[in-house]
Scaffold this active site. Sequence first.
Site, PDB file in Angstrom:
ATOM      1  N   SER A 237       0.842  -1.200   0.000  1.00  0.00           N
ATOM      2  CA  SER A 237       0.000   0.000   0.000  1.00  0.00           C
ATOM      3  C   SER A 237       0.873   1.243   0.000  1.00  0.00           C
ATOM      4  CB  SER A 237      -0.889   0.023   1.252  1.00  0.00           C
ATOM      5  OG  SER A 237      -0.125   0.385   2.396  1.00  0.00           O
ATOM      6  N   ASP A 238       0.342   2.359  -0.508  1.00  0.00           N
ATOM      7  CA  ASP A 238       0.998   3.629  -0.241  1.00  0.00           C
ATOM      8  C   ASP A 238       0.848   3.891   1.259  1.00  0.00           C
ATOM      9  OD1 ASP A 238       2.373   6.001  -0.586  1.00  0.00           O
ATOM     10  OD2 ASP A 238       1.220   6.613  -2.332  1.00  0.00           O
ATOM     11  N   CYS A 239       1.626   4.819   1.757  1.00  0.00           N
ATOM     12  CA  CYS A 239       1.781   4.910   3.211  1.00  0.00           C
ATOM     13  C   CYS A 239       0.560   5.507   3.904  1.00  0.00           C
ATOM     14  CB  CYS A 239       3.065   5.664   3.520  1.00  0.00           C
ATOM     15  SG  CYS A 239       4.466   4.749   2.842  1.00  0.00           S
ATOM     16  N   ALA A 241      -2.371   4.498   3.321  1.00  0.00           N
ATOM     17  CA  ALA A 241      -3.499   4.531   2.379  1.00  0.00           C
ATOM     18  C   ALA A 241      -4.648   3.635   2.832  1.00  0.00           C
ATOM     19  CB  ALA A 241      -3.034   4.109   0.991  1.00  0.00           C
TER      20      ALA A 241
END
Length: 699
Positions: A237-239, A241
Amino acid sequence: MNRDEARRKAEELVGKMTVEERASQLRYNAPAIPRLGVPAYNWWNEGLHGVARAGQATVFPQAIGLGATFDPELLGEIADVIATEGRAKYNAYSKKEDRDIYKGLTFWSPNVNIFRDPRWGRGHETYGEDPFLTKTMGVSFVKSLQGDGTVMKAAACAKHFAVHSGPEAIRHEFDAQATAKDMEETYLPAFEALVKEGDVEGVMGAYNRVNGEPCCGSPSLQKILREKWGFEGYFVSDCWAIRDFHEHHMVTSTAAESAAMAVNNGCDLNCGNTYLHVMKAYEKGLTTEEKITESAVRLFTTRYLLGLFGESEYDTIPYSEVESPKHLALAEKAACESFVLLKNNGILPLKKEKLKTIGIIGPNADSRKALIGNYHGTASRYMTIQEGIQDYLGEEVRVLTSVGSDLFRDRTEALAFTQDRLAEAKIVADNSDVVVLCLGLDESLEGEEGDTGNSYASGDKETLGLPQVQQELMKAMKESGKPVILLLMAGSDIDMSYAAENFDAVMVLWYPGGQGGKAAAKVLFGDVSPSGKLPVTFYESLEELPEFTDYTMKGRTYRYLEGQAQFPFGYGLNYGRVQVKEACIREKDGKILVEAQVENQGTMEVRDVVQVYMKNEDSPLAVRNPELAAFSSVFLQAGEKKIISLPVEERAFTVVDEAGGRREDGEQFTLYVGCSQPDEKSVELTGVRPVKLAYCRTK
């Protein structure tokens, strides 16, 4: 070690873990499991243009500048250096039992999103607006970073999957609506190539939703990635997210539901802390042991591929490789190749022997921030533009300097009147033979939401104009009557209409890295010719573009542009006069080759980029304008001629229908071979028209 062997080892190791231990490994800061001899590992590392955020490292030009080189071989060399320095640091840190963030071998780079709108603050992390350029550069980066050793040298990660390019201010709740045609035609090709051609080890999801589904919990995107393309690596995942699922997207109600949604839809690793709730989700029956196990196995497969549970040929890379002289020289070379010369009335290259005094003026002249972009490492020495010119000239030419203005505030000293450095700039200009004016932005004005001082736009730009104080400085320099060379340091399209009309030369330096000033001096004084090409369109105004949140491609980028660009994609001058004199199409071993005779009619050695653009003349499904289908660097001495071959991929002859299906349609194609696009503005600016070739492709 091949993937099958690594996965078998991962399955064996994970099989010895409890469900709770497996779940603990799905976090970016995975804890140690001492009873199994598993050390702690922090997955989060960055390597966009050099090893980032972990102390000393070679700082290369920002990614947009690397895109401007149109040189995948050079980018491959840079990626190999990033992997080498990453290994050197990992080896040294591990011996000290330092397993902190930014010290691992899983680099969350490259960013292969399409820079579809010049307002997007993170656009300078990308290779530009064109899918073919992006995928070509990206594949080279991935292959070289990962290496071809018995184990993976470092692991690359394609981000942000898949439709992500602003606005930053609303990225946590935004739903990017993209048609099936735009997905296949523009937003997905680079990711597909990195998976299929680059064998990229990781893929990172974006913050936003795409067509209603959050990217880090999207069954539709996972189906494309894993089933259609055959991706076998890990998905991260993006941080933070996944937290957005219940806090902003409102597709779940609790952290446990969000964790389950992500795990169940193929997100193996959480950059953030929502996966602290994976066991709660498991206990509530929201996810299964099988899903948790599969993600853990994928993650340990990557760790085995990196040789982290045994010896490898990279274990002996010494710390002395970090920012070595060889690596610094490569950073300087990359900067030289990235500079894009937009205008030159003959003033460049400057001649040292004809100058007595040079004025270096502007807020970016002596700025370290303007060298580095974002996601950067720490150079042991930063060579600003001012320092580079001073070192180059030594005692032979007097150098006068003035900051001229703040970057965007109306004064440099709190108690002073507005524009408190403008008079000084005028005085310097009055006393100089020539003025080098260094303007632009830095990461405090364009960048990622939360990381910038540009809080009113969360890192995005609201206008293509320079800050007002810099515009006033430009006018003052024009009124000085002295020759002015504008050096623009920025990561995106900036309105250069005033500069192009009023100054003698205009050159885009992007964010040129730690050696930027040294490279700039060499280019200004003709030791090296500039040779970069614009990887983005410089538009006349924002008015011609759709609204920022509109993800349709109509009217965006050179492929769909309906008017004339201020400076077109693919454009860039040099100190020679390179022209494609003749070209032809050959078929060899079932492949299409464009053969071009290139000549340098100038008086100095230069590098240029031969570009092939193609237009499908038959199909109503074809993109509006000729699009890039091949490119190649060429080095030519004064007066030299060369014949080069450029392969055109089969994919270039396909079109995409409204349902997102890709197929061949049409028989008549026009190919344009030159050192720019075939559009009229490029022809006007270069004075050269690309060679036009007709090609009939019968089925």
